[in-house]
Design a protein around this motif. Structure first.
Motif, PDB file in Angstrom:
ATOM      1  N   SER A 227       0.820  -1.217   0.000  1.00 24.13           N
ATOM      2  CA  SER A 227       0.000   0.000   0.000  1.00 24.13           C
ATOM      3  C   SER A 227       0.851   1.263   0.000  1.00 24.13           C
ATOM      4  O   SER A 227       0.319   2.376  -0.053  1.00 24.13           O
ATOM      5  N   GLY A 228       2.178   1.091   0.065  1.00 28.22           N
ATOM      6  CA  GLY A 228       3.074   2.240   0.007  1.00 28.22           C
ATOM      7  C   GLY A 228       3.520   2.769   1.353  1.00 28.22           C
ATOM      8  O   GLY A 228       4.216   3.792   1.430  1.00 28.22           O
ATOM      9  N   VAL A 229       3.156   2.093   2.423  1.00 28.60           N
ATOM     10  CA  VAL A 229       3.524   2.526   3.771  1.00 28.60           C
ATOM     11  C   VAL A 229       4.911   2.004   4.135  1.00 28.60           C
ATOM     12  O   VAL A 229       5.242   0.843   3.862  1.00 28.60           O
ATOM     13  N   ASP A 230       5.743   2.844   4.754  1.00 28.13           N
ATOM     14  CA  ASP A 230       7.047   2.420   5.270  1.00 28.13           C
ATOM     15  C   ASP A 230       6.798   1.672   6.574  1.00 28.13           C
ATOM     16  O   ASP A 230       6.416   2.274   7.583  1.00 28.13           O
ATOM     17  N   ALA A 231       6.976   0.366   6.556  1.00 24.99           N
ATOM     18  CA  ALA A 231       6.621  -0.446   7.720  1.00 24.99           C
ATOM     19  C   ALA A 231       7.629  -1.558   7.960  1.00 24.99           C
ATOM     20  O   ALA A 231       8.338  -2.000   7.052  1.00 24.99           O
ATOM     21  N   LYS A 232       7.670  -2.011   9.205  1.00 28.72           N
ATOM     22  CA  LYS A 232       8.459  -3.176   9.592  1.00 28.72           C
ATOM     23  C   LYS A 232       7.656  -3.999  10.597  1.00 28.72           C
ATOM     24  O   LYS A 232       6.697  -3.509  11.204  1.00 28.72           O
ATOM     25  N   LEU A 233       8.080  -5.257  10.751  1.00 36.05           N
ATOM     26  CA  LEU A 233       7.413  -6.177  11.680  1.00 36.05           C
ATOM     27  C   LEU A 233       8.455  -6.790  12.601  1.00 36.05           C
ATOM     28  O   LEU A 233       9.503  -7.249  12.141  1.00 36.05           O
ATOM     29  N   VAL A 234       8.180  -6.773  13.905  1.00 39.38           N
ATOM     30  CA  VAL A 234       9.047  -7.471  14.848  1.00 39.38           C
ATOM     31  C   VAL A 234       8.323  -8.707  15.359  1.00 39.38           C
ATOM     32  O   VAL A 234       7.136  -8.647  15.720  1.00 39.38           O
ATOM     33  N   LEU A 235       9.018  -9.845  15.353  1.00 38.74           N
ATOM     34  CA  LEU A 235       8.486 -11.092  15.870  1.00 38.74           C
ATOM     35  C   LEU A 235       9.315 -11.480  17.080  1.00 38.74           C
ATOM     36  O   LEU A 235      10.535 -11.687  16.973  1.00 38.74           O
ATOM     37  N   ILE A 236       8.668 -11.577  18.225  1.00 40.05           N
ATOM     38  CA  ILE A 236       9.353 -11.817  19.500  1.00 40.05           C
ATOM     39  C   ILE A 236       9.034 -13.218  19.984  1.00 40.05           C
ATOM     40  O   ILE A 236       7.861 -13.585  20.115  1.00 40.05           O
ATOM     41  N   GLY A 237      10.059 -14.000  20.250  1.00 40.34           N
ATOM     42  CA  GLY A 237       9.869 -15.364  20.727  1.00 40.34           C
ATOM     43  C   GLY A 237      10.802 -16.321  20.013  1.00 40.34           C
ATOM     44  O   GLY A 237      11.539 -15.949  19.104  1.00 40.34           O
ATOM     45  N   ASP A 238      10.757 -17.556  20.437  1.00 36.90           N
ATOM     46  CA  ASP A 238      11.553 -18.626  19.831  1.00 36.90           C
ATOM     47  C   ASP A 238      10.679 -19.867  19.704  1.00 36.90           C
ATOM     48  O   ASP A 238       9.574 -19.911  20.227  1.00 36.90           O
ATOM     49  N   GLY A 239      11.209 -20.878  19.038  1.00 33.40           N
ATOM     50  CA  GLY A 239      10.456 -22.120  18.910  1.00 33.40           C
ATOM     51  C   GLY A 239      10.835 -22.889  17.669  1.00 33.40           C
ATOM     52  O   GLY A 239      11.614 -22.432  16.818  1.00 33.40           O
ATOM     53  N   ALA A 240      10.261 -24.065  17.546  1.00 33.39           N
ATOM     54  CA  ALA A 240      10.636 -25.007  16.493  1.00 33.39           C
ATOM     55  C   ALA A 240      10.376 -24.470  15.089  1.00 33.39           C
ATOM     56  O   ALA A 240      11.077 -24.844  14.139  1.00 33.39           O
ATOM     57  N   LEU A 241       9.384 -23.609  14.912  1.00 28.33           N
ATOM     58  CA  LEU A 241       9.022 -23.129  13.574  1.00 28.33           C
ATOM     59  C   LEU A 241       9.692 -21.808  13.200  1.00 28.33           C
ATOM     60  O   LEU A 241       9.397 -21.247  12.140  1.00 28.33           O
ATOM     61  N   LYS A 242      10.600 -21.321  14.015  1.00 30.63           N
ATOM     62  CA  LYS A 242      11.210 -20.019  13.747  1.00 30.63           C
ATOM     63  C   LYS A 242      11.941 -20.006  12.411  1.00 30.63           C
ATOM     64  O   LYS A 242      11.790 -19.079  11.612  1.00 30.63           O
ATOM     65  N   LYS A 243      12.736 -21.037  12.140  1.00 29.48           N
ATOM     66  CA  LYS A 243      13.489 -21.100  10.885  1.00 29.48           C
ATOM     67  C   LYS A 243      12.545 -21.103   9.684  1.00 29.48           C
ATOM     68  O   LYS A 243      12.816 -20.476   8.647  1.00 29.48           O
ATOM     69  N   LYS A 244      11.421 -21.793   9.821  1.00 28.04           N
ATOM     70  CA  LYS A 244      10.439 -21.843   8.731  1.00 28.04           C
ATOM     71  C   LYS A 244       9.890 -20.453   8.438  1.00 28.04           C
ATOM     72  O   LYS A 244       9.720 -20.075   7.266  1.00 28.04           O
ATOM     73  N   VAL A 245       9.621 -19.680   9.470  1.00 27.68           N
ATOM     74  CA  VAL A 245       9.081 -18.329   9.279  1.00 27.68           C
ATOM     75  C   VAL A 245      10.159 -17.410   8.696  1.00 27.68           C
ATOM     76  O   VAL A 245       9.866 -16.553   7.855  1.00 27.68           O
ATOM     77  N   ILE A 246      11.412 -17.582   9.135  1.00 26.37           N
ATOM     78  CA  ILE A 246      12.514 -16.806   8.563  1.00 26.37           C
ATOM     79  C   ILE A 246      12.620 -17.063   7.061  1.00 26.37           C
ATOM     80  O   ILE A 246      12.745 -16.137   6.252  1.00 26.37           O
ATOM     81  N   ASP A 247      12.562 -18.337   6.680  1.00 30.17           N
ATOM     82  CA  ASP A 247      12.630 -18.709   5.258  1.00 30.17           C
ATOM     83  C   ASP A 247      11.442 -18.139   4.487  1.00 30.17           C
ATOM     84  O   ASP A 247      11.585 -17.701   3.331  1.00 30.17           O
ATOM     85  N   PHE A 248      10.275 -18.123   5.117  1.00 30.17           N
ATOM     86  CA  PHE A 248       9.070 -17.594   4.472  1.00 30.17           C
ATOM     87  C   PHE A 248       9.242 -16.102   4.195  1.00 30.17           C
ATOM     88  O   PHE A 248       8.903 -15.614   3.101  1.00 30.17           O
ATOM     89  N   ALA A 249       9.776 -15.368   5.167  1.00 30.67           N
ATOM     90  CA  ALA A 249      10.007 -13.931   4.977  1.00 30.67           C
ATOM     91  C   ALA A 249      11.014 -13.694   3.858  1.00 30.67           C
ATOM     92  O   ALA A 249      10.866 -12.749   3.059  1.00 30.67           O
ATOM     93  N   GLU A 250      12.016 -14.550   3.769  1.00 36.40           N
ATOM     94  CA  GLU A 250      13.022 -14.423   2.699  1.00 36.40           C
ATOM     95  C   GLU A 250      12.390 -14.632   1.330  1.00 36.40           C
ATOM     96  O   GLU A 250      12.708 -13.916   0.372  1.00 36.40           O
ATOM     97  N   ARG A 251      11.474 -15.612   1.222  1.00 35.31           N
ATOM     98  CA  ARG A 251      10.826 -15.888  -0.061  1.00 35.31           C
ATOM     99  C   ARG A 251       9.979 -14.706  -0.529  1.00 35.31           C
ATOM    100  O   ARG A 251       9.796 -14.496  -1.730  1.00 35.31           O
ATOM    101  N   LEU A 252       9.482 -13.923   0.423  1.00 29.14           N
ATOM    102  CA  LEU A 252       8.686 -12.742   0.088  1.00 29.14           C
ATOM    103  C   LEU A 252       9.570 -11.495  -0.033  1.00 29.14           C
ATOM    104  O   LEU A 252       9.040 -10.379  -0.161  1.00 29.14           O
ATOM    105  N   ASN A 253      10.899 -11.686   0.023  1.00 24.57           N
ATOM    106  CA  ASN A 253      11.860 -10.576  -0.055  1.00 24.57           C
ATOM    107  C   ASN A 253      11.647  -9.553   1.056  1.00 24.57           C
ATOM    108  O   ASN A 253      11.737  -8.333   0.844  1.00 24.57           O
ATOM    109  N   LEU A 254      11.372 -10.071   2.262  1.00 18.05           N
ATOM    110  CA  LEU A 254      11.111  -9.198   3.413  1.00 18.05           C
ATOM    111  C   LEU A 254      12.157  -9.353   4.513  1.00 18.05           C
ATOM    112  O   LEU A 254      11.909  -8.957   5.663  1.00 18.05           O
ATOM    113  N   SER A 255      13.308  -9.900   4.184  1.00 25.06           N
ATOM    114  CA  SER A 255      14.321 -10.148   5.212  1.00 25.06           C
ATOM    115  C   SER A 255      14.739  -8.878   5.945  1.00 25.06           C
ATOM    116  O   SER A 255      15.060  -8.908   7.133  1.00 25.06           O
ATOM    117  N   ASP A 256      14.743  -7.750   5.230  1.00 27.36           N
ATOM    118  CA  ASP A 256      15.141  -6.488   5.867  1.00 27.36           C
ATOM    119  C   ASP A 256      13.957  -5.781   6.529  1.00 27.36           C
ATOM    120  O   ASP A 256      14.128  -4.729   7.157  1.00 27.36           O
TER     121      ASP A 256
END
Length: 383
Positions: A227-256
């Motif tokens: 929508s054109g908004v300058d935004a970021k997301l913080v995810l707080i916590g740990d767990g077994a699926l963390k790597k999966k979510v990191i990879d998902f963000a990378e696939r959407l080019n949202l690593s930064d």
């Protein structure tokens, strides 16, 4: 004056991970009237459970029991010895499922009063876990007046005990002083994370497990950015699926754009730093994090699968559907919140400063929770 003996309560529910039950037990142990009550804990882990050192310093005792995964027979023998050799008044049994109820059955055998406390409105597990849960639900309900059933919400009670069963609702409470909005803390955290003053900051807190649905929050961020908004997301916590979510963000080019912060001890400050709290869980008992966000005046968009009891500030906490995966709808609501804040930042911040008052008036303070719990224990031992 004759000295009145303390009511001796032994709790079951601690694990090695810091979850809702563990946080709750640490909270109530910290605030209970220690002149009238003594707390101890069953440790059925293979090591020291979460908050072990902190609870020991409060004077709480721990009784080690062989983990059932290691030996079902030895687990039962240890429980039998525990309740045979100690004079407990109440077993407070905190669980997400009824797949394991041996502590309840052994406690009843030795005349100990039992409170079964439903802490969640669903649970993941194997087919065996689900089967045992259904079998033990029937066994628990056949006990009728022999146990006291309580739950953190209507949904949690129906999940553990079934619909049309009798249980009392004991909603969670929080330390309202601790979770007030602090503008200085907001600036400090945002500077630490290198978040610009005009960056729209979304956030979520929770273990990386299927129920928490963090990938949904990443999708919402994606739509907000579109929508054109300058935004970021913080995810707080740990767990077994963390790597999966990191990879998902990378696939959407949202690593930064997605910051994975791990476990944080400064959640009150984190809530002050955020602009919107996203909580798209598939199920929850009574999520403290949503209550804490509201106390901080943080606008919250939460799943419609979560119990409605947690929505206290109806102007600041909105339930939205997750089943349809309508990330766009969540994004539109988030951007509306941003635009409202930008139009009058000073007024919005003043509203956040006073938000804790609504939570207190609604009866969700830790003081109210402890009073209810102490009353429950006294009622149980006199029943």
């Amino acid at each position: 004056m004759e000295k009145v003996d303390k009511i001796k309560v032994i709790h079951f529910g601690l694990s090695l991970n810091r979850g809702g039950i563990e946080t709750y037990l640490h909270k109530v142990a910290s605030n209970i009237n220690k002149k009238d009550f003594s707390f101890s804990f069953i440790n059925s882990t293979s090591s020291k459970p979460c908050f072990y050192e902190e609870l020991r310093k409060m004077g709480c005792a721990f009784y080690n029991v062989t983990p059932r995964r290691k030996s079902v027979w030895r687990n039962k023998q240890d429980l039998d010895q525990l309740f045979r050799e100690n004079d407990f008044d109440v077993l407070h049994f905190h669980v997400n499922t009824l797949s394991y109820i041996d502590p309840v059955l052994v406690a009843l055998k030795y005349g100990v009063k039992v409170v079964v406390h439903s802490r969640n409105a669903g649970a993941a597990g194997s087919r065996l876990t689900q089967l045992l849960h259904r079998i033990n639900k029937a066994r628990i309900n056949r006990l009728k007046n022999e146990i006291t059933k309580v739950a953190v919400s209507e949904l949690a009670g129906e999940w553990l005990f079934g619909q049309n069963t009798d249980f009392a609702i004991y909603n969670n409470g929080i330390d309202l002083e601790k979770f007030r909005f602090l503008p200085n803390e907001r600036d400090q955290i945002r500077n630490e994370l290198n978040i610009g003053k005009n960056t729209f900051l979304l956030g979520n807190v929770g273990a990386f497990v299927p129920a928490k649905n963090q990938e949904f929050a990443v999708q919402v961020l994606h739509k907000v950015l579109e929508s054109g908004v300058d935004a970021k997301l913080v995810l707080i916590g740990d767990g077994a699926l963390k790597k999966k979510v990191i990879d998902f963000a990378e696939r959407l080019n949202l690593s930064d754009k997605v910051l994975f912060l791990g476990k944080r001890e400064d959640m009150p400050s984190m809530f002050s730093a955020l602009d919107v709290f996203l909580f798209p869980s598939h199920y929850e008992g009574f999520p403290n994090a949503v209550l804490e966000a509201q106390a901080c005046g943080l606008p919250a968009l939460i799943s419609d699968a979560i119990t409605k009891e947690v929505v206290v500030d109806v102007e600041n906490c909105k339930q939205l559907p997750i089943a349809s995966c309508d990330y766009g709808k969540w994004a539109v609501n988030a951007v509306d919140i941003l635009e409202s804040r930008v139009n009058d930042i000073e007024v919005k911040d003043q509203e956040r400063v006073k938000s804790w008052e609504k939570i207190e008036v609604a009866g969700f303070s830790i003081k109210e929770e402890i009073i209810k719990l102490e009353t429950l224990y006294k009622k149980v031992i006199n029943s």
